[in-house]
Every structure is written in structure tokens, then in C-alpha cells.
Design a protein around this motif. Structure first.
Motif, PDB file in Angstrom:
ATOM      1  N   GLY A  44     -56.499 109.072  74.858  1.00 19.59           N
ATOM      2  CA  GLY A  44     -55.309 108.719  74.108  1.00 19.59           C
ATOM      3  C   GLY A  44     -54.888 109.751  73.080  1.00 19.59           C
ATOM      4  O   GLY A  44     -54.526 109.403  71.943  1.00 19.59           O
ATOM      5  N   LEU A  45     -54.926 111.035  73.449  1.00 18.44           N
ATOM      6  CA  LEU A  45     -54.553 112.099  72.514  1.00 18.44           C
ATOM      7  C   LEU A  45     -53.791 113.181  73.258  1.00 18.44           C
ATOM      8  O   LEU A  45     -53.629 113.129  74.474  1.00 18.44           O
ATOM      9  CB  LEU A  45     -55.794 112.679  71.832  1.00 18.44           C
ATOM     10  CG  LEU A  45     -56.934 113.200  72.736  1.00 18.44           C
ATOM     11  CD1 LEU A  45     -56.671 114.606  73.259  1.00 18.44           C
ATOM     12  CD2 LEU A  45     -58.252 113.197  71.988  1.00 18.44           C
ATOM     13  N   GLU A  48     -55.180 116.855  81.682  1.00 15.58           N
ATOM     14  CA  GLU A  48     -54.303 115.681  81.761  1.00 15.58           C
ATOM     15  C   GLU A  48     -55.118 114.392  81.765  1.00 15.58           C
ATOM     16  O   GLU A  48     -54.785 113.421  81.070  1.00 15.58           O
ATOM     17  CB  GLU A  48     -53.418 115.767  83.008  1.00 15.58           C
ATOM     18  CG  GLU A  48     -52.347 114.698  83.067  1.00 15.58           C
ATOM     19  CD  GLU A  48     -51.373 114.925  84.210  1.00 15.58           C
ATOM     20  OE1 GLU A  48     -50.433 114.124  84.350  1.00 15.58           O
ATOM     21  OE2 GLU A  48     -51.543 115.918  84.953  1.00 15.58           O
ATOM     22  N   ASP A  49     -56.191 114.364  82.522  1.00 15.74           N
ATOM     23  CA  ASP A  49     -57.042 113.173  82.564  1.00 15.74           C
ATOM     24  C   ASP A  49     -57.762 112.978  81.231  1.00 15.74           C
ATOM     25  O   ASP A  49     -57.929 111.844  80.769  1.00 15.74           O
ATOM     26  CB  ASP A  49     -58.060 113.304  83.694  1.00 15.74           C
ATOM     27  CG  ASP A  49     -58.855 112.024  83.890  1.00 15.74           C
ATOM     28  OD1 ASP A  49     -58.235 110.972  84.124  1.00 15.74           O
ATOM     29  OD2 ASP A  49     -60.100 112.070  83.767  1.00 15.74           O
ATOM     30  N   PHE A  50     -58.196 114.073  80.589  1.00 17.93           N
ATOM     31  CA  PHE A  50     -58.841 113.994  79.275  1.00 17.93           C
ATOM     32  C   PHE A  50     -57.889 113.357  78.264  1.00 17.93           C
ATOM     33  O   PHE A  50     -58.282 112.457  77.510  1.00 17.93           O
ATOM     34  CB  PHE A  50     -59.236 115.401  78.823  1.00 17.93           C
ATOM     35  CG  PHE A  50     -60.002 115.452  77.532  1.00 17.93           C
ATOM     36  CD1 PHE A  50     -61.390 115.493  77.535  1.00 17.93           C
ATOM     37  CD2 PHE A  50     -59.337 115.479  76.311  1.00 17.93           C
ATOM     38  CE1 PHE A  50     -62.108 115.555  76.338  1.00 17.93           C
ATOM     39  CE2 PHE A  50     -60.038 115.537  75.118  1.00 17.93           C
ATOM     40  CZ  PHE A  50     -61.426 115.577  75.136  1.00 17.93           C
ATOM     41  N   GLU A  51     -56.646 113.815  78.239  1.00 18.52           N
ATOM     42  CA  GLU A  51     -55.679 113.275  77.287  1.00 18.52           C
ATOM     43  C   GLU A  51     -55.423 111.783  77.549  1.00 18.52           C
ATOM     44  O   GLU A  51     -55.352 110.979  76.600  1.00 18.52           O
ATOM     45  CB  GLU A  51     -54.359 114.050  77.384  1.00 18.52           C
ATOM     46  CG  GLU A  51     -54.438 115.476  76.858  1.00 18.52           C
ATOM     47  CD  GLU A  51     -53.100 116.180  76.942  1.00 18.52           C
ATOM     48  OE1 GLU A  51     -52.780 116.953  76.019  1.00 18.52           O
ATOM     49  OE2 GLU A  51     -52.374 115.960  77.938  1.00 18.52           O
ATOM     50  N   ARG A  52     -55.255 111.421  78.798  1.00 22.54           N
ATOM     51  CA  ARG A  52     -54.985 110.027  79.145  1.00 22.54           C
ATOM     52  C   ARG A  52     -56.182 109.135  78.803  1.00 22.54           C
ATOM     53  O   ARG A  52     -56.019 108.038  78.236  1.00 22.54           O
ATOM     54  CB  ARG A  52     -54.644 109.918  80.634  1.00 22.54           C
ATOM     55  CG  ARG A  52     -54.285 108.513  81.092  1.00 22.54           C
ATOM     56  CD  ARG A  52     -53.770 108.496  82.523  1.00 22.54           C
ATOM     57  NE  ARG A  52     -54.688 109.170  83.436  1.00 22.54           N
ATOM     58  CZ  ARG A  52     -54.429 110.342  84.009  1.00 22.54           C
ATOM     59  NH1 ARG A  52     -53.298 110.982  83.758  1.00 22.54           N
ATOM     60  NH2 ARG A  52     -55.308 110.884  84.840  1.00 22.54           N
ATOM     61  N   ARG A  53     -57.377 109.606  79.106  1.00 27.06           N
ATOM     62  CA  ARG A  53     -58.573 108.786  78.867  1.00 27.06           C
ATOM     63  C   ARG A  53     -58.801 108.516  77.392  1.00 27.06           C
ATOM     64  O   ARG A  53     -59.157 107.393  77.009  1.00 27.06           O
ATOM     65  CB  ARG A  53     -59.792 109.496  79.471  1.00 27.06           C
ATOM     66  CG  ARG A  53     -61.119 108.832  79.163  1.00 27.06           C
ATOM     67  CD  ARG A  53     -62.262 109.596  79.809  1.00 27.06           C
ATOM     68  NE  ARG A  53     -63.559 109.188  79.296  1.00 27.06           N
ATOM     69  CZ  ARG A  53     -64.714 109.760  79.605  1.00 27.06           C
ATOM     70  NH1 ARG A  53     -64.729 110.766  80.473  1.00 27.06           N
ATOM     71  NH2 ARG A  53     -65.848 109.341  79.082  1.00 27.06           N
ATOM     72  N   ALA A  63     -60.016 105.054  74.630  1.00 24.58           N
ATOM     73  CA  ALA A  63     -58.747 105.384  73.977  1.00 24.58           C
ATOM     74  C   ALA A  63     -58.572 104.661  72.653  1.00 24.58           C
ATOM     75  O   ALA A  63     -57.588 104.920  71.936  1.00 24.58           O
ATOM     76  CB  ALA A  63     -57.582 105.056  74.908  1.00 24.58           C
ATOM     77  N   ASP A  64     -59.503 103.798  72.310  1.00 18.65           N
ATOM     78  CA  ASP A  64     -59.401 103.038  71.057  1.00 18.65           C
ATOM     79  C   ASP A  64     -60.037 103.863  69.941  1.00 18.65           C
ATOM     80  O   ASP A  64     -61.158 103.605  69.495  1.00 18.65           O
ATOM     81  CB  ASP A  64     -60.094 101.687  71.204  1.00 18.65           C
ATOM     82  CG  ASP A  64     -59.974 100.839  69.944  1.00 18.65           C
ATOM     83  OD1 ASP A  64     -59.103 101.156  69.103  1.00 18.65           O
ATOM     84  OD2 ASP A  64     -60.750  99.882  69.792  1.00 18.65           O
ATOM     85  N   ASN A  65     -59.331 104.887  69.499  1.00 18.70           N
ATOM     86  CA  ASN A  65     -59.832 105.763  68.451  1.00 18.70           C
ATOM     87  C   ASN A  65     -58.640 106.318  67.684  1.00 18.70           C
ATOM     88  O   ASN A  65     -57.511 106.326  68.188  1.00 18.70           O
ATOM     89  CB  ASN A  65     -60.680 106.890  69.056  1.00 18.70           C
ATOM     90  CG  ASN A  65     -59.841 107.857  69.873  1.00 18.70           C
ATOM     91  OD1 ASN A  65     -59.167 108.716  69.317  1.00 18.70           O
ATOM     92  ND2 ASN A  65     -59.868 107.719  71.207  1.00 18.70           N
TER      93      ASN A  65
END
Length: 541
Positions: A309-310, A302-307, A285-287
Motif C-alpha cells: 500500500g505505498l 508494482e506488486d510490492f507497491e500493491r501489497r 497493507a495496513d501500515n
């Protein structure tokens, strides 16, 4: 100049930004240089003068065989200033498909990168209209017996002394002739207007006006495809920056997102799945990425967005129509295509074009409510244009349903096509290549399930009497025939006979229903060197 109004067309948009904040970077290449809005405007208008010196005028078509790079953007805009039409060619085309595409364009002038000139020369004897090749990308020494005229593009543009006044395109002028992927036969040439590009630029952008001048788009897609060109136009309208990459690479994705400070990207086909299937890392998520469009949506969005951070959204569109609908951010149904834009009217119909009840599946048909917002027809194919607009509605060939709230959902493709990693593939063209292989009597190309999402290409073949089809030999033959890599079959099934209708037509629905790839010859297993990324320049994984 009101370059953000309803008819804000790319050449005028860039000119407006060049005058107001010309020092801002517009386009740059991964591993290459960057170009400001002022530099882009200057270079594009110099290209316009260079083309004019060769006799190009309003309404003319110029073919372009160039990679995803800054100069391709300049050439497109330069032709736009002359009200001429850019006709880009898929850079994987070789042999007969390349010859057919260049011949269909009926252009006398081709801008070609030096790396692909040999491919053009290989088919030069089949090109009746082409006279001149403008070379870009480095020096080139024409062969002694060349029948075509070669012009050094760098010297041509650098030699422009004066830039004459240019009015630029009107909304109804053609911006591009884009070759579709031939989902119902041989690829057709869709004529796209500048107004269609202006609409597409707005519609492909994130909802709620989230795209700003401070954003940077990571764009690893070709500029012969609306995914690349609509987004480039959209970034220009926002006064933002676009970072171009020739092909998608999973291994380089996050490093380059961070290196170039990209805040927005577009996931096409299986690319989102490639990224998601990488081993999780503590800094995922550090991007800087904050928004992504995704076609199609991942089931585990949902998991893609959370992982990472977008937030993500999706759109529905096609070459002939542009972008018809868009979801809100973070839709939870992976089939969601959102609500239509006001420039379009949508219906879901049965086989007789009668509208079906809410919730029932049918074919999506579309028509515009505003002039010049869809393609103006297929170049050189009036019959195909009429067929596409049956009963005054464009027939998408896609199965949809609509809910009571007016949201649209993609169900399946009605027409006989295969979609592999963002490329729509014509089964007819695949079959034409396979049938050139001497031992093959009959062939049917069908989609097969892919572990990456979308489809893999499968061919079912019947051998000629007394002969046998060796799948490895078939693949070697197809490579030798310069079949575009994205069309190469992954699965081959050899049958004793094809299921057919009483009139002798192959029943592809029967083949699809009986497909079990576990028993098929699998190229990924049997020829891993050909299948692995890097072979024949595929998108790397």
C-alpha cells in the motif's frame, strides 16, 4: 530567518525550526529517547561550545566513531556551528583499516562511543596525530598506561555555562569528510560541502514536494553514509521527524514502522528484497508507510507497491556527487534512474570520453552547473582527485544508457567493485586481507550473483607451491584479522592458476564470465553460524 532557501544548511535549518515550533520532535531512536527541534538546537550549540573549549576552530577536522543515534546528529550539527568538519568512521572498521582511516583524517580529536574505545586502543600505536578522545555512551575508565587524553563527553557538554553567538557554516564550508567504499582501491576521503548536503537533502526527498512536516522517516542506516546524512538533512528541511535505528532488521521492520508511525522510508541495497520475500500477511497493507525510496528498484515493484500500500521511486547518486537524478513515483523499468537535476550536466561516453549515441551503453560522466554542489576533492589525495575529473568530467565508473526522452538507465558497473546489500566494496581491500593468509599466493575478488539482488563477495585464490588453501581456515583467519563483516567472502574458489594477460595481470573478466557458484565453497552452507544474522552485527534478516 529563511531556513528553507537555496542555502538552507542543517544547523541554521534546525535553529529556525527551534524558534518557530521548537516543541516538534526532530530525532528519536528506536527503543530510546526523542529530541525536539529546540532540544536539538540547544544540545548542538552546547557541543559547539564544548569543542571550542578544547581548541576546535573553523577548518579543523574532528573524527567521530559513534553509532546511529541522536547524539551523533548533535555532534555533527555542533561542529557545523563552529565551521569545523565532521569525519565519521565506519563503525565496523577494526585493526589496520581503522588505523589507516583515523591516521588519514589527521585529526587530533576523536569522539568515540565507549563500546569501540578498545578497538581504537588496539591501534593507538599507529596513530601519530590523535591526542584526545571524547567518550560518549556511558562511563569509561581509561587504562592506567593510556598515552591518549580522555574527556567525558557528557560532563563536558553539561558543563557549558554560556552559549556564545555562532554564525554557523557557509555553503562552501566542509560539512563532512566521508570515506568512500574504495571501489577502485583503498577507500578515499571525499570532502563534502554544506551546499552539497542542502542539495542532496532536496534531491533524495520524494518528488512533487510530497514530504511534509507531518511525515516521519524510518532510517535504519549509518550516519557515516550519505544515505543516512542526506535523509536526516532532508527531514529537517521539511520540519518533520526522523526515527533512527542502528541496523536494518527485516523481522522488526513493519512492527517498528507501525509503532513509530513512520510514513516514509529508504530501502538501500537488498533491504527491499528482504521485506518482499517475507511470507505475505493479510495486514501487509495496513501500515502508515506511504512513500519509499528504493536503490536499486525491485523488478517486481508494482506488486510490492500493491501489497504494502505505498508508492516508490529511485535516485542515482554517489558519495562524490550527491544525488544526481531521480525518477517519478512508480517507475516500471527497474533500471530507471530518472532525469538529472538542473545542478548537473550528464553525458554517456566511450573509453576515450566521446559521447555515445542515444540508446548506446557507455560510462556516465557528470559535472556540476552550480558551485559547491559536488565534493571538493579527496582529502590528502590530489592525484586521485585529478584522475576522477579526467577531461573536466567526473567519471562515475558506472555503465548507463539514455533514451530519446532524456531518461537515464543504469546498466552495470564499469569499475572493478562489488556491491553487497548497499555497501560498495573494494576488491583491492578484500584481496589485501586474503593475501595476508599464509597459504595464499594469488587472490582476485569478484562479484558473484546473489539471490537477494546486487552481489555477493567471491574470492578466487591460488595456493603457494606445496601448500593448500582451506576455505574454512581462510574465513576463520579473516574474522581474526577483524575484516569488516560486509567484506567477508561468501564464495571461495581454489584455482590451480589465474588467467592472465601477456603482461601478467589477472583477467578478472574471465573469472567473472566463468563463475558458477554452485561448484564453489559457500560460507552460507559450510559456516552458517558465521553467515546468519547477528554474527558480527550484520543487518538482521
Amino acid at each position: 530567518m529563511n531556513h528553507q532557501g537555496p542555502a538552507a544548511l542543517l544547523p541554521q535549518v534546525v535553529a529556525g525550526h527551534a524558534g518557530e515550533h521548537g516543541e516538534r520532535v526532530f530525532v528519536q531512536e528506536v527503543g530510546g529517547g526523542a529530541q525536539t527541534y529546540a532540544e536539538t538546537h540547544d544540545r548542538a550549540t552546547r557541543w559547539a561550545m564544548a569543542f571550542r573549549s578544547l581548541g576546535v576552530k573553523a577548518g579543523d577536522r574532528v573524527s567521530r566513531f559513534t553509532p546511529t543515534c541522536v547524539e551523533s546528529v548533535n555532534i555533527w550539527i555542533g561542529l557545523g556551528w563552529l565551521r569545523a568538519t565532521d569525519v565519521p568512521v565506519n563503525t565496523e572498521f577494526r585493526g589496520s583499516i581503522l588505523a589507516a582511516t583515523l591516521e588519514n583524517a589527521q585529526a587530533e580529536l576523536l569522539v568515540c562511543h565507549v563500546r569501540w574505545i578498545p578497538a581504537v586502543l588496539d591501534v593507538a600505536d599507529r596513530l601519530s596525530r590523535l591526542k584526545t578522545i571524547i567518550t560518549v555512551g556511558g562511563p569509561f575508565e581509561p587504562p592506567p598506561a593510556a598515552t591518549l587524553t580522555f574527556v567525558d563527553g557528557q560532563a563536558l557538554v553539561d558543563g557549558v555555562d554560556e552559549i556564545e553567538p555562532l554564525d554557523g557554516p557557509r555553503p562552501h564550508d566542509l560539512a563532512m569528510v566521508v570515506y568512500t567504499s574504495g571501489t577502485v582501491g583503498v577507500a578515499k576521503a571525499a570532502m563534502l560541502t554544506w551546499q552539497m548536503y542542502a542539495n542532496g537533502a532536496d534531491h533524495v526527498s520524494p518528488p512533487d514536494d510530497l514530504l511534509t512536516k507531518d511525515d516521519a522517516l524510518y532510517l535504519p542506516y549509518p550516519l557515516f553514509h550519505i544515505a543516512g546524512t542526506f535523509w536526516t538533512h532532508g527531514i529537517a528541511r521539511a520540519g518533520a521527524r526522523v526515527v533512527l535505528r542502528e541496523t536494518f532488521s527485516t523481522s522488526s521492520f513493519w512492527r517498528e514502522i507501525r509503532e513509530y508511525g513512520c510514513t516514509v522510508t529508504h530501502f538501500l541495497g537488498a533491504t527491499a528484497n528482504f521485506v518482499y520475500r517475507q511470507e505475505p500477511a493479510p495486514d501487509d497493507a495496513d501500515n502508515p508507510l506511504r512513500i519509499a525510496s528504493m536503490v536499486p528498484l525491485l523488478k517486481n515493484l508494482e506488486d510490492f507497491e500493491r501489497r504494502f500500500g505505498l508508492r516508490a521511486y529511485s535516485v542515482y547518486g554517489m558519495t562524490e556527487l550527491g544525488v544526481v537524478s531521480r525518477t517519478e513515483l512508480s517507475p516500471r523499468d527497474p533500471a530507471a534512474c530518472g532525469r538529472p537535476f538542473p545542478e548537473f550536466e550528464l553525458r554517456i561516453v566511450d573509453a576515450l570520453d566521446r559521447e555515445v549515441p542515444v540508446g548506446q551503453v557507455g560510462e556516465l560522466v557528470v559535472r556540476p552547473t552550480v558551485p559547491w554542489t559536488t565534493f571538493t576533492g579527496y582529502f590528502g589525495a590530489p592525484e586521485a582527485t585529478v584522475r576522477a575529473w579526467r577531461n573536466l568530467w567526473f567519471h562515475t565508473g558506472d555503465g548507463f544508457r539514455r533514451d530519446a526522452d532524456g531518461e537515464y538507465y543504469f546498466v552495470d558497473r564499469v569499475r572493478d567493485s562489488i556491491r553487497r546489500r548497499g555497501e560498495n566494496i573494494s576488491s583491492t581491500e578484500v584481496e589485501a586481507y586474503v593475501l595476508r593468509y599464509e597459504p595464499v599466493l594469488e587472490c582476485a575478488a569478484i562479484p558473484a550473483p546473489s539471490e537477494w539482488s546486487e552481489d555477493e563477495v567471491k574470492v578466487c585464490v591460488v595456493a603457494k607451491p606445496g601448500q593448500a588453501v582451506d576455505p574454512r581456515g581462510l574465513l576463520d583467519f579473516l574474522v581474526g584479522e577483524q575484516m569488516p563483516r560486509f567484506m567477508l567472502p561468501r564464495f571461495v574458489e581454489v584455482l590451480a592458476e589465474m588467467p592472465k594477460t601477456p603482461t601478467g595481470k589477472i583477467q578478472k573478466h574471465t573469472l567473472r564470465a566463468n563463475t558458477d557458484t554452485r561448484r564453489d565453497w559457500d560460507r552460507d552452507v559450510e559456516m552458517p553460524t558465521l553467515s546468519r544474522p547477528g554474527a558480527r552485527r550484520p543487518p538482521s534478516r
